[in-house]
Design a protein around this motif. Structure first.
Motif, PDB file in Angstrom:
ATOM      1  N   SER A  24       5.418   2.147   0.624  1.00 17.47           N
ATOM      2  CA  SER A  24       6.007   1.956  -0.899  1.00 17.47           C
ATOM      3  C   SER A  24       7.131   1.568  -0.537  1.00 17.47           C
ATOM      4  O   SER A  24       8.559   2.046  -0.810  1.00 17.47           O
ATOM      5  CB  SER A  24       5.911   2.686  -1.766  1.00 17.47           C
ATOM      6  OG  SER A  24       6.236   2.391  -2.905  1.00 17.47           O
ATOM      7  N   LEU A  64      -1.948   2.633  -2.320  1.00 19.42           N
ATOM      8  CA  LEU A  64      -1.096   2.672  -3.659  1.00 19.42           C
ATOM      9  C   LEU A  64      -0.911   0.844  -4.442  1.00 19.42           C
ATOM     10  O   LEU A  64      -1.912   0.439  -3.805  1.00 19.42           O
ATOM     11  CB  LEU A  64       0.675   2.350  -3.068  1.00 19.42           C
ATOM     12  CG  LEU A  64       1.066   3.279  -2.021  1.00 19.42           C
ATOM     13  CD1 LEU A  64       2.414   3.142  -1.408  1.00 19.42           C
ATOM     14  CD2 LEU A  64       0.669   4.679  -3.034  1.00 19.42           C
ATOM     15  N   THR A  66      -0.094  -1.325  -8.399  1.00 14.76           N
ATOM     16  CA  THR A  66       0.818  -1.790  -9.264  1.00 14.76           C
ATOM     17  C   THR A  66      -0.142  -1.699 -10.445  1.00 14.76           C
ATOM     18  O   THR A  66       0.636  -1.730 -11.412  1.00 14.76           O
ATOM     19  CB  THR A  66       1.595  -2.338  -8.637  1.00 14.76           C
ATOM     20  OG1 THR A  66       0.718  -4.100  -8.972  1.00 14.76           O
ATOM     21  CG2 THR A  66       2.531  -2.714  -7.168  1.00 14.76           C
ATOM     22  N   ILE A  83       3.686   2.719 -10.533  1.00 11.82           N
ATOM     23  CA  ILE A  83       3.100   2.924  -9.273  1.00 11.82           C
ATOM     24  C   ILE A  83       2.013   3.774  -9.222  1.00 11.82           C
ATOM     25  O   ILE A  83       2.142   5.126  -9.934  1.00 11.82           O
ATOM     26  CB  ILE A  83       3.296   3.558  -7.679  1.00 11.82           C
ATOM     27  CG1 ILE A  83       4.794   2.454  -6.854  1.00 11.82           C
ATOM     28  CG2 ILE A  83       3.104   3.608  -6.621  1.00 11.82           C
ATOM     29  CD1 ILE A  83       5.950   2.785  -6.279  1.00 11.82           C
ATOM     30  N   TYR A  85      -1.628   6.032  -7.533  1.00  7.71           N
ATOM     31  CA  TYR A  85      -2.504   5.736  -6.291  1.00  7.71           C
ATOM     32  C   TYR A  85      -4.168   6.154  -6.974  1.00  7.71           C
ATOM     33  O   TYR A  85      -3.808   7.126  -7.493  1.00  7.71           O
ATOM     34  CB  TYR A  85      -1.730   7.990  -5.792  1.00  7.71           C
ATOM     35  CG  TYR A  85      -0.078   7.336  -6.044  1.00  7.71           C
ATOM     36  CD1 TYR A  85       0.336   6.688  -4.916  1.00  7.71           C
ATOM     37  CD2 TYR A  85       0.441   7.106  -6.696  1.00  7.71           C
ATOM     38  CE1 TYR A  85       1.661   6.789  -4.747  1.00  7.71           C
ATOM     39  CE2 TYR A  85       1.891   7.597  -7.092  1.00  7.71           C
ATOM     40  CZ  TYR A  85       2.318   6.858  -6.373  1.00  7.71           C
ATOM     41  OH  TYR A  85       4.035   7.262  -6.016  1.00  7.71           O
TER      42      TYR A  85
END
Length: 92
Positions: A24, A64, A66, A83, A85
């Motif tokens: 990231s 990951l 956004t 972020i 997950y």
């Protein structure tokens, strides 16, 4: 003359099957799973701190995103506001 590089362990996490590393750039951290111990790790390269999360089932992938998500484990793992997950667990 060939260049040589030193290899060193940055995070001695004791993983049995550590894989699926994801970088990231936003939070300067690397994330990876340990399938056999049902863990996700995150290592912050700025501070040197490593966090780990344990699940009830093997974690077989990590992605990951956004986008805001509302999956079961998102709130446990979300450490930065932009972020989220996605965690995929192997069902028995």
């Amino acid at each position: 003359m060939a260049k040589t590089h030193q290899v060193r362990c940055v995070v001695p996490s004791g993983d049995r099957v550590g894989e699926g590393a994801v970088w990231s750039a936003q939070d300067q951290s690397v994330y990876w799973t340990d399938i056999n111990r049902f863990l996700i790790h995150a290592h912050d390269t700025r501070t040197g701190a490593t966090r780990s999360w344990c699940f009830d089932e093997p974690v077989v992938a990590l992605s990951l995103s956004t986008e805001e998500r509302s999956e079961e484990h998102t709130s446990e793992l979300q450490s930065h506001s932009f972020i989220s997950y996605a965690v995929f667990c192997l069902k028995k």
